[in-house]
Design a protein around this motif. Structure first.
Motif, PDB file in Angstrom:
ATOM      1  N   PRO A  80      45.009  49.935  32.643  1.00 29.05           N
ATOM      2  CA  PRO A  80      44.873  49.704  31.197  1.00 29.05           C
ATOM      3  C   PRO A  80      43.708  48.768  30.872  1.00 29.05           C
ATOM      4  CG  PRO A  80      47.178  49.570  31.848  1.00 29.05           C
ATOM      5  CD  PRO A  80      46.378  49.640  33.121  1.00 29.05           C
ATOM      6  N   ALA A  81      43.151  48.934  29.705  1.00 23.60           N
ATOM      7  CA  ALA A  81      41.974  48.147  29.295  1.00 23.60           C
ATOM      8  C   ALA A  81      42.245  46.655  29.407  1.00 23.60           C
ATOM      9  CB  ALA A  81      41.592  48.508  27.862  1.00 23.60           C
ATOM     10  N   ASN A  82      41.305  45.958  30.031  1.00 26.63           N
ATOM     11  CA  ASN A  82      41.269  44.496  30.140  1.00 26.63           C
ATOM     12  C   ASN A  82      42.253  43.898  31.155  1.00 26.63           C
ATOM     13  OD1 ASN A  82      39.238  44.211  28.148  1.00 26.63           O
ATOM     14  ND2 ASN A  82      40.794  44.411  26.541  1.00 26.63           N
ATOM     15  N   HIS A  83      43.096  44.689  31.771  1.00 29.36           N
ATOM     16  CA  HIS A  83      44.042  44.113  32.730  1.00 29.36           C
ATOM     17  C   HIS A  83      43.322  43.552  33.951  1.00 29.36           C
ATOM     18  CE1 HIS A  83      48.160  45.810  31.342  1.00 29.36           C
ATOM     19  NE2 HIS A  83      47.362  45.584  30.311  1.00 29.36           N
ATOM     20  N   LEU A  84      42.412  44.319  34.522  1.00 30.31           N
ATOM     21  CA  LEU A  84      41.640  43.824  35.670  1.00 30.31           C
ATOM     22  C   LEU A  84      40.777  42.642  35.249  1.00 30.31           C
ATOM     23  CD1 LEU A  84      40.491  43.949  38.543  1.00 30.31           C
ATOM     24  CD2 LEU A  84      38.914  45.738  37.733  1.00 30.31           C
ATOM     25  N   GLU A  85      40.148  42.748  34.098  1.00 29.12           N
ATOM     26  CA  GLU A  85      39.254  41.691  33.640  1.00 29.12           C
ATOM     27  C   GLU A  85      39.994  40.371  33.427  1.00 29.12           C
ATOM     28  OE1 GLU A  85      37.473  45.638  32.880  1.00 29.12           O
ATOM     29  OE2 GLU A  85      39.444  44.749  32.563  1.00 29.12           O
ATOM     30  N   LEU A  86      41.207  40.444  32.875  1.00 28.09           N
ATOM     31  CA  LEU A  86      41.997  39.227  32.677  1.00 28.09           C
ATOM     32  C   LEU A  86      42.408  38.607  34.000  1.00 28.09           C
ATOM     33  CD1 LEU A  86      44.240  40.296  29.653  1.00 28.09           C
ATOM     34  CD2 LEU A  86      42.476  38.519  29.662  1.00 28.09           C
ATOM     35  N   MET A  87      42.729  39.442  34.966  1.00 32.05           N
ATOM     36  CA  MET A  87      43.087  38.928  36.290  1.00 32.05           C
ATOM     37  C   MET A  87      41.904  38.190  36.916  1.00 32.05           C
ATOM     38  SD  MET A  87      44.721  41.095  39.446  1.00 32.05           S
ATOM     39  CE  MET A  87      45.354  40.263  40.917  1.00 32.05           C
ATOM     40  N   ILE A  88      40.724  38.766  36.796  1.00 33.29           N
ATOM     41  CA  ILE A  88      39.515  38.123  37.316  1.00 33.29           C
ATOM     42  C   ILE A  88      39.259  36.796  36.605  1.00 33.29           C
ATOM     43  CG2 ILE A  88      36.990  38.317  37.396  1.00 33.29           C
ATOM     44  CD1 ILE A  88      37.387  41.327  37.920  1.00 33.29           C
ATOM     45  N   ASP A  89      39.396  36.795  35.283  1.00 38.70           N
ATOM     46  CA  ASP A  89      39.131  35.572  34.511  1.00 38.70           C
ATOM     47  C   ASP A  89      40.076  34.442  34.915  1.00 38.70           C
ATOM     48  OD1 ASP A  89      37.081  36.784  33.175  1.00 38.70           O
ATOM     49  OD2 ASP A  89      38.253  37.228  31.368  1.00 38.70           O
ATOM     50  N   ARG A  90      41.351  34.766  35.165  1.00 38.88           N
ATOM     51  CA  ARG A  90      42.302  33.738  35.567  1.00 38.88           C
ATOM     52  C   ARG A  90      41.879  33.093  36.884  1.00 38.88           C
ATOM     53  NH1 ARG A  90      47.411  36.657  36.416  1.00 38.88           N
ATOM     54  NH2 ARG A  90      48.167  34.636  37.151  1.00 38.88           N
ATOM     55  N   MET A  91      41.361  33.887  37.792  1.00 44.15           N
ATOM     56  CA  MET A  91      40.949  33.349  39.092  1.00 44.15           C
ATOM     57  C   MET A  91      39.686  32.506  38.965  1.00 44.15           C
ATOM     58  SD  MET A  91      41.722  36.627  41.507  1.00 44.15           S
ATOM     59  CE  MET A  91      43.362  37.356  41.468  1.00 44.15           C
ATOM     60  N   LEU A  92      38.737  32.975  38.171  1.00 45.45           N
ATOM     61  CA  LEU A  92      37.499  32.208  38.019  1.00 45.45           C
ATOM     62  C   LEU A  92      37.713  30.953  37.175  1.00 45.45           C
ATOM     63  CD1 LEU A  92      34.829  35.025  37.602  1.00 45.45           C
ATOM     64  CD2 LEU A  92      35.468  33.753  39.654  1.00 45.45           C
ATOM     65  N   LEU A  93      38.726  30.956  36.329  1.00 42.89           N
ATOM     66  CA  LEU A  93      39.069  29.734  35.609  1.00 42.89           C
ATOM     67  C   LEU A  93      39.567  28.676  36.583  1.00 42.89           C
ATOM     68  CD1 LEU A  93      39.402  28.426  32.793  1.00 42.89           C
ATOM     69  CD2 LEU A  93      41.749  29.289  32.783  1.00 42.89           C
ATOM     70  N   ARG A  94      40.258  29.133  37.619  1.00 42.11           N
ATOM     71  CA  ARG A  94      40.782  28.215  38.636  1.00 42.11           C
ATOM     72  C   ARG A  94      39.669  27.733  39.554  1.00 42.11           C
ATOM     73  NH1 ARG A  94      44.930  24.806  39.237  1.00 42.11           N
ATOM     74  NH2 ARG A  94      45.025  24.204  41.409  1.00 42.11           N
ATOM     75  N   TRP A  95      38.744  28.637  39.913  1.00 49.18           N
ATOM     76  CA  TRP A  95      37.626  28.301  40.804  1.00 49.18           C
ATOM     77  C   TRP A  95      36.326  28.710  40.107  1.00 49.18           C
ATOM     78  CZ3 TRP A  95      42.133  30.468  42.963  1.00 49.18           C
ATOM     79  CH2 TRP A  95      42.815  29.646  43.883  1.00 49.18           C
ATOM     80  N   PRO A  96      35.846  27.923  39.160  1.00 45.21           N
ATOM     81  CA  PRO A  96      34.705  28.339  38.329  1.00 45.21           C
ATOM     82  C   PRO A  96      33.399  28.520  39.090  1.00 45.21           C
ATOM     83  CG  PRO A  96      35.312  26.040  37.901  1.00 45.21           C
ATOM     84  CD  PRO A  96      36.401  26.619  38.738  1.00 45.21           C
ATOM     85  N   ALA A  97      33.248  27.854  40.230  1.00 46.77           N
ATOM     86  CA  ALA A  97      32.003  27.980  40.986  1.00 46.77           C
ATOM     87  C   ALA A  97      32.087  29.030  42.089  1.00 46.77           C
ATOM     88  CB  ALA A  97      31.636  26.627  41.607  1.00 46.77           C
ATOM     89  N   ALA A  98      33.227  29.726  42.172  1.00 45.49           N
ATOM     90  CA  ALA A  98      33.450  30.665  43.267  1.00 45.49           C
ATOM     91  C   ALA A  98      32.856  32.035  42.955  1.00 45.49           C
ATOM     92  CB  ALA A  98      34.949  30.802  43.539  1.00 45.49           C
ATOM     93  N   GLY A  99      32.772  32.828  43.999  1.00 47.65           N
ATOM     94  CA  GLY A  99      32.420  34.231  43.871  1.00 47.65           C
ATOM     95  C   GLY A  99      33.605  35.079  44.282  1.00 47.65           C
ATOM     96  N   MET A 100      33.474  36.387  44.104  1.00 43.87           N
ATOM     97  CA  MET A 100      34.600  37.259  44.381  1.00 43.87           C
ATOM     98  C   MET A 100      34.131  38.544  45.042  1.00 43.87           C
ATOM     99  SD  MET A 100      37.615  38.364  41.705  1.00 43.87           S
ATOM    100  CE  MET A 100      37.791  36.637  41.214  1.00 43.87           C
ATOM    101  N   TRP A 101      34.917  39.013  45.988  1.00 39.68           N
ATOM    102  CA  TRP A 101      34.668  40.273  46.678  1.00 39.68           C
ATOM    103  C   TRP A 101      35.803  41.209  46.326  1.00 39.68           C
ATOM    104  CZ3 TRP A 101      32.241  39.703  52.155  1.00 39.68           C
ATOM    105  CH2 TRP A 101      31.537  40.875  52.492  1.00 39.68           C
ATOM    106  N   LEU A 102      35.499  42.463  46.006  1.00 42.43           N
ATOM    107  CA  LEU A 102      36.498  43.428  45.586  1.00 42.43           C
ATOM    108  C   LEU A 102      36.589  44.577  46.578  1.00 42.43           C
ATOM    109  CD1 LEU A 102      35.662  43.764  41.766  1.00 42.43           C
ATOM    110  CD2 LEU A 102      37.190  42.129  42.886  1.00 42.43           C
ATOM    111  N   VAL A 103      37.821  44.934  46.939  1.00 42.70           N
ATOM    112  CA  VAL A 103      38.070  46.068  47.827  1.00 42.70           C
ATOM    113  C   VAL A 103      39.217  46.873  47.236  1.00 42.70           C
ATOM    114  CG1 VAL A 103      38.681  46.831  50.143  1.00 42.70           C
ATOM    115  CG2 VAL A 103      37.337  44.738  49.844  1.00 42.70           C
ATOM    116  N   ALA A 104      39.001  48.172  47.065  1.00 42.11           N
ATOM    117  CA  ALA A 104      40.046  49.059  46.566  1.00 42.11           C
ATOM    118  C   ALA A 104      40.572  49.915  47.716  1.00 42.11           C
ATOM    119  CB  ALA A 104      39.512  49.948  45.449  1.00 42.11           C
ATOM    120  N   TYR A 105      41.870  50.197  47.653  1.00 43.20           N
ATOM    121  CA  TYR A 105      42.526  51.098  48.608  1.00 43.20           C
ATOM    122  C   TYR A 105      43.144  52.214  47.776  1.00 43.20           C
ATOM    123  CZ  TYR A 105      42.060  47.327  52.040  1.00 43.20           C
ATOM    124  OH  TYR A 105      41.557  46.357  52.882  1.00 43.20           O
ATOM    125  N   ALA A 106      42.654  53.448  47.949  1.00 42.59           N
ATOM    126  CA  ALA A 106      43.087  54.527  47.063  1.00 42.59           C
ATOM    127  C   ALA A 106      43.085  55.855  47.792  1.00 42.59           C
ATOM    128  CB  ALA A 106      42.170  54.601  45.834  1.00 42.59           C
TER     129      ALA A 106
END
Length: 323
Positions: A57-83
């Motif tokens: 659904p729209a914005n669900h992934l984006e909100l999850m990412i924002d919550r993590m970057l709010l916790r670690w604002p200077a961090a980066g993120m790596w994404l892996v999908a299993y499908a």
């Protein structure tokens, strides 16, 4: 679900190493999942997993990412999908890469059918063998299991149906034993039984496990027990309370499940913590610890903060007693 990696377990040098260690960080081999890895100063701070369907659904992934970057604002993120269907994985990966922008570390990857692609859905495919990487071997040596599927975590919390009569009999004896206890005696009994049990969780008999499962239902006794949870002992707590949960009759497992969920979180086992919370939801009960556990997840609080939280929890209890 999350997995904290406060203790180094592997050196990740490349993407095959990362793909090899992910199942060990989660506790199982993911399927139909998006895995988000937060990396700060070259260190994996958090590994989070969500079902692909929950993020579509729209914005669900984006909100999850924002919550993590709010916790670690200077961090980066790596994404892996299993499908199973690559298109579903890449559709979410493109959204994640767009939202992350410069915070994206490395190219996204999609694992599908024993192979994976990197960067986009048109790139070459590579064989996916997570068990063959040096990082996976290192994680195994450090005791991090990678179960074939997530459902095995829930299965390990369920009693053997063939032992139902024994479990009920032990619970009845525990109830009889507890009848003459006053409130302070419940606290003493639980703390004493807990200290003894943690020395050898595997050596406990069904009556000892049922006794712990009953005592933990007393609110003051439970609170004092929770305050005694040391991070260094969290692994033993997980083993012990897993056994206690299996030794309790159906309908009496809520408090042991909540304590196990807390111990799993302190131990960095976010997968087991989440499964415990799901079991509680399925049973339709809400023990006192559940609100705190859900707040920890919502706030993406790492287990490394447990010592500080424990001090605050103790202060609150002392204030309540004084009032």
């Amino acid at each position: 679900m999350t997995s904290d990696t406060s203790v180094p377990v592997a050196r990740v040098r490349d993407l095959p190493d990362l793909l090899g260690v992910i199942p060990h960080l989660l506790g199982f081999h993911p399927e139909e999942s998006m895995v988000l890895i937060v990396i700060d100063n070259g260190r994996i701070e958090l590994t989070a997993r969500a079902d692909l369907g929950d993020l579509q659904p729209a914005n669900h992934l984006e909100l999850m990412i924002d919550r993590m970057l709010l916790r670690w604002p200077a961090a980066g993120m790596w994404l892996v999908a299993y499908a199973a269907e690559e298109r579903a994985g890449w559709a979410l990966l493109r959204r994640g890469r767009k939202h992350l922008g410069d915070a994206m570390i490395g190219d996204p990857a999609c694992v599908s059918g024993g192979r994976y692609r990197v960067g986009d859905c048109w790139g070459p495919q590579f064989d996916h063998d997570p068990r063959s990487s040096a990082a996976a071997a290192s994680a195994t040596l450090h005791g991090l299991q990678a179960r074939p599927r997530r459902g095995m975590l829930a299965e390990q919390l369920r009693a053997d149906p063939g032992q139902a009569a024994t479990v009920e009999a032990c619970w009845f004896r525990a109830l009889q034993r507890a009848m003459p206890l006053d409130s302070s005696a419940w606290v003493r009994e639980l703390l004493g039984a807990l200290a003894s049990a943690l020395r050898d969780p595997a050596g406990l008999g069904p009556d000892e496990l049922a006794w712990l499962g009953l005592l933990i239902n007393h609110p003051q006794a439970r609170d004092q027990a929770v305050l005694s949870l040391e991070p260094a002992a969290a692994d033993s707590w997980v083993e012990l309370w897993s056994r206690v949960v299996r030794a309790c009759p159906h309908g009496t497992q809520s408090q042991p499940l909540a304590v196990l969920a807390l111990a799993a979180w302190v131990n960095g086992n976010g997968a087991l913590q989440t499964v415990c919370l799901e079991e509680l939801e399925a049973q339709g009960v809400r023990p006192g610890l559940q609100d705190m556990l859900e707040d920890l997840n919502e706030g993406i609080i790492p287990p490394s903060e447990w010592d500080d939280l424990r001090v605050r929890f103790r202060d609150l209890l002392e204030e309540a007693d004084a009032g």
